[in-house]
Scaffold this motif. Sequence first.
Motif, PDB file in Angstrom:
ATOM      1  N   ASP A 137     -15.447   7.711  -5.771  1.00 37.13           N
ATOM      2  CA  ASP A 137     -14.865   8.108  -4.484  1.00 37.13           C
ATOM      3  C   ASP A 137     -13.401   7.668  -4.381  1.00 37.13           C
ATOM      4  O   ASP A 137     -12.556   8.419  -3.883  1.00 37.13           O
ATOM      5  N   ALA A 138     -13.090   6.464  -4.844  1.00 32.32           N
ATOM      6  CA  ALA A 138     -11.709   5.971  -4.802  1.00 32.32           C
ATOM      7  C   ALA A 138     -10.806   6.836  -5.678  1.00 32.32           C
ATOM      8  O   ALA A 138      -9.697   7.206  -5.278  1.00 32.32           O
ATOM      9  N   THR A 182     -10.383  10.173  -3.915  1.00 30.29           N
ATOM     10  CA  THR A 182      -9.520  10.030  -2.738  1.00 30.29           C
ATOM     11  C   THR A 182      -8.053   9.988  -3.149  1.00 30.29           C
ATOM     12  O   THR A 182      -7.212  10.665  -2.548  1.00 30.29           O
ATOM     13  N   MET A 183      -7.759   9.198  -4.180  1.00 28.99           N
ATOM     14  CA  MET A 183      -6.370   9.111  -4.653  1.00 28.99           C
ATOM     15  C   MET A 183      -5.881  10.462  -5.165  1.00 28.99           C
ATOM     16  O   MET A 183      -4.793  10.929  -4.798  1.00 28.99           O
ATOM     17  N   ASN A 203      -4.082   4.959   3.560  1.00 35.75           N
ATOM     18  CA  ASN A 203      -3.836   4.174   2.350  1.00 35.75           C
ATOM     19  C   ASN A 203      -4.326   4.951   1.129  1.00 35.75           C
ATOM     20  O   ASN A 203      -5.473   5.376   1.080  1.00 35.75           O
ATOM     21  N   ARG A 230      -6.979  -0.539  -6.179  1.00 39.35           N
ATOM     22  CA  ARG A 230      -7.114   0.781  -6.796  1.00 39.35           C
ATOM     23  C   ARG A 230      -6.336   0.855  -8.102  1.00 39.35           C
ATOM     24  O   ARG A 230      -6.779   1.525  -9.040  1.00 39.35           O
ATOM     25  N   LEU A 287      -8.541  -0.744 -10.593  1.00 36.93           N
ATOM     26  CA  LEU A 287      -9.600   0.179 -10.982  1.00 36.93           C
ATOM     27  C   LEU A 287      -9.084   1.164 -12.034  1.00 36.93           C
ATOM     28  O   LEU A 287      -9.727   1.373 -13.071  1.00 36.93           O
ATOM     29  N   LEU A 337      -2.901   4.056  -2.408  1.00 38.04           N
ATOM     30  CA  LEU A 337      -2.867   3.226  -3.607  1.00 38.04           C
ATOM     31  C   LEU A 337      -2.426   1.818  -3.258  1.00 38.04           C
ATOM     32  O   LEU A 337      -1.386   1.623  -2.638  1.00 38.04           O
ATOM     33  N   ALA A 389     -18.622   4.273  -5.435  1.00 40.44           N
ATOM     34  CA  ALA A 389     -17.414   3.776  -4.766  1.00 40.44           C
ATOM     35  C   ALA A 389     -16.194   3.965  -5.659  1.00 40.44           C
ATOM     36  O   ALA A 389     -15.115   4.339  -5.185  1.00 40.44           O
ATOM     37  N   ALA A 390     -16.353   3.715  -6.954  1.00 42.58           N
ATOM     38  CA  ALA A 390     -15.235   3.896  -7.892  1.00 42.58           C
ATOM     39  C   ALA A 390     -14.849   5.369  -7.969  1.00 42.58           C
ATOM     40  O   ALA A 390     -13.665   5.713  -7.910  1.00 42.58           O
ATOM     41  N   TRP A 445       0.872  -1.172   0.000  1.00 43.11           N
ATOM     42  CA  TRP A 445       0.000   0.000   0.000  1.00 43.11           C
ATOM     43  C   TRP A 445       0.905   1.216   0.000  1.00 43.11           C
ATOM     44  O   TRP A 445       1.838   1.294   0.800  1.00 43.11           O
TER      45      TRP A 445
END
Length: 127
Positions: free
Chosen positions: A56-57, A60-61, A21, A27, A30, A23, A53-54, A14
């Motif tokens: 948001d990920a 977030t990244m 976390n 992720r 994705l 990446l 969810a995708a 990670w």
Amino acid sequence: MRLHANLQIRGRIWLTRDGKNILGRGRVELLEHIQATGSISQAARAMKMSYKAAWDAVNTMGNALDTPLVSTSTGGKGGGGARLTAEAVALIDQFHRIEQAHQVFLAQLEREFAVNPVKNTTSHSKS
């Protein structure tokens, strides 16, 4: 000290920032699906996750790294789309290189601590 029979050493990578976390394998997958499909919703379906969810990920990244990883265009007659930024492509490549080095390290540990280490089959006899 040797490991007990049938035990293996495993680990996951990670990339973190400020203890969070950012990446990991999921992720990266994705992002790779977004790259392959040109669509966050198709990537989400491929990953068996919701669009939210995708998204948001991805957010977030990008927020954690202070750079967008996905560029989107809105729908319309031709439809919308998503593509990875150059930073995302570079990040995926770096992650894969780190992951490969990690696997080499784990294999080294298994050889060092194995119950039945793999013996070198190369012959060094003099002819």
